[in-house]
Design an enzyme around this catalytic site. Structure first.
Site, PDB file in Angstrom:
ATOM      1  CB  VAL A   7      -0.930   0.027   1.234  1.00  0.00           C
ATOM      2  CG1 VAL A   7      -1.826   1.272   1.181  1.00  0.00           C
ATOM      3  CG2 VAL A   7      -1.772  -1.229   1.301  1.00  0.00           C
ATOM      4  CG  ASN A   9       1.785   8.065   0.622  1.00  0.00           C
ATOM      5  OD1 ASN A   9       1.083   8.220   1.602  1.00  0.00           O
ATOM      6  ND2 ASN A   9       3.102   7.915   0.706  1.00  0.00           N
ATOM      7  CB  THR A  12      -2.849  -0.588  -3.354  1.00  0.00           C
ATOM      8  OG1 THR A  12      -3.076   0.414  -2.348  1.00  0.00           O
ATOM      9  CG2 THR A  12      -2.743  -1.957  -2.692  1.00  0.00           C
ATOM     10  CG  ASP A 113       7.725   2.277   1.416  1.00  0.00           C
ATOM     11  OD1 ASP A 113       8.064   2.513   2.598  1.00  0.00           O
ATOM     12  OD2 ASP A 113       7.543   3.185   0.577  1.00  0.00           O
ATOM     13  CB  THR A 136       3.678   9.270  -3.670  1.00  0.00           C
ATOM     14  OG1 THR A 136       2.669   8.371  -4.117  1.00  0.00           O
ATOM     15  CG2 THR A 136       3.082  10.642  -3.446  1.00  0.00           C
TER      16      THR A 136
END
Length: 260
Positions: A7, A9, A12, A113, A136
């Protein structure tokens, strides 16, 4: 089968592993307002196309930088996979064995992540690394030759820059940057934006890598890239040596296997 959820920002990424083999993967938009029913409907549709049912899922692992969405995925697992999952989904954090040592004063600050990417890259290469994730935000994460996570850099990603420019300027158009600029000097507004974004971010990456490599001397780290924009930016850099689009999903599988 193992359901792996990354997941971010903006997006996903969902992977379905049949043993060590990634059978299929999908990329969806991330919304903090998504409901359990909406997740179930999306996955049911995707699974049906692959002739898979929820009953095929034997376990689930999640890496998330959006806590409200993490909670929604957990509730989805309880409601739709509860009778098949032996325990609650494994959620990646620094408290797990992430296959590398986090050499920071506050390990809890490291995003899941970033841990997953570092773990996957180090397991593959077993040497000093700089891992660039074009999400992002663009992160550069550094791993020593003996498997210590050293930290890195964070900078706004390409999509953020383009969105901000579109909002804050009256006449600049939105531009498709998947088309490479013909030259550094753009002969139109569109070409100028393409050049500024693609060559500009490539130059920034090369500059950061040069500084990081100097700090990591005498190690000569391998530079690998992943994330949604990696394949767009990497060809314009001098420092990126390898692009691994599904690095995060592979890291999720490895961390799952170590901790389950």
């Amino acid at each position: 089968m193992l359901l792996a959820i990354d997941v971010g920002n903006s997006h996903t990424v969902i992977g379905l592993f049949d043993g060590p083999r990634l059978r299929c993967q999908w990329r969806l938009g991330t919304s903090q307002a998504v409901t359990v029913d909406e997740l179930a409907a999306r996955l049911h549709t995707l699974f049906t196309m692959e002739k898979i049912t929820f009953g095929h899922i034997s376990d689930m692992v999640i890496a998330s930088v959006v806590p409200p969405v993490t909670s929604t995925w957990n509730r989805f697992a309880q409601r739709f996979l509860g009778q098949d999952l032996p325990v609650a989904p494994l959620v990646v954090s620094n408290e797990l064995d992430c296959l590398i040592r986090v050499a920071l004063p506050n390990p809890a600050e490291v995003g899941a992540d970033r841990l997953v990417n570092a773990a996957a890259a180090y397991q593959q290469h077993q040497g000093a690394l700089i891992i660039i994730d074009f999400g992002t935000a663009i992160t550069l994460d550094c791993v020593s030759a003996d498997g210590a996570y050293l930290g890195g850099t964070i900078t706004p990603g390409v999509a953020i820059a383009l969105e901000a420019m579109g909002r804050r300027t009256a006449k600049l158009p939105r531009v498709d940057i998947s088309v490479a600029p013909a030259a550094a000097i753009g002969n139109s507004t569109v070409e100028a934006i393409r050049s500024g974004v693609l060559f500009g971010y490539a130059g920034m990456i090369d500059g950061l890598v040069r500084r990081i490599r100097a700090q990591m001397t005498p190690a000569n780290p391998l530079v690998i890239a992943t994330g949604g924009m990696a394949e767009l930016i990497a060809p314009h850099t001098e420092s990126i040596e390898e692009v691994v689009p599904l690095l995060t999903l592979e890291g999720l599988r490895l961390i799952y296997e170590r901790n389950r």
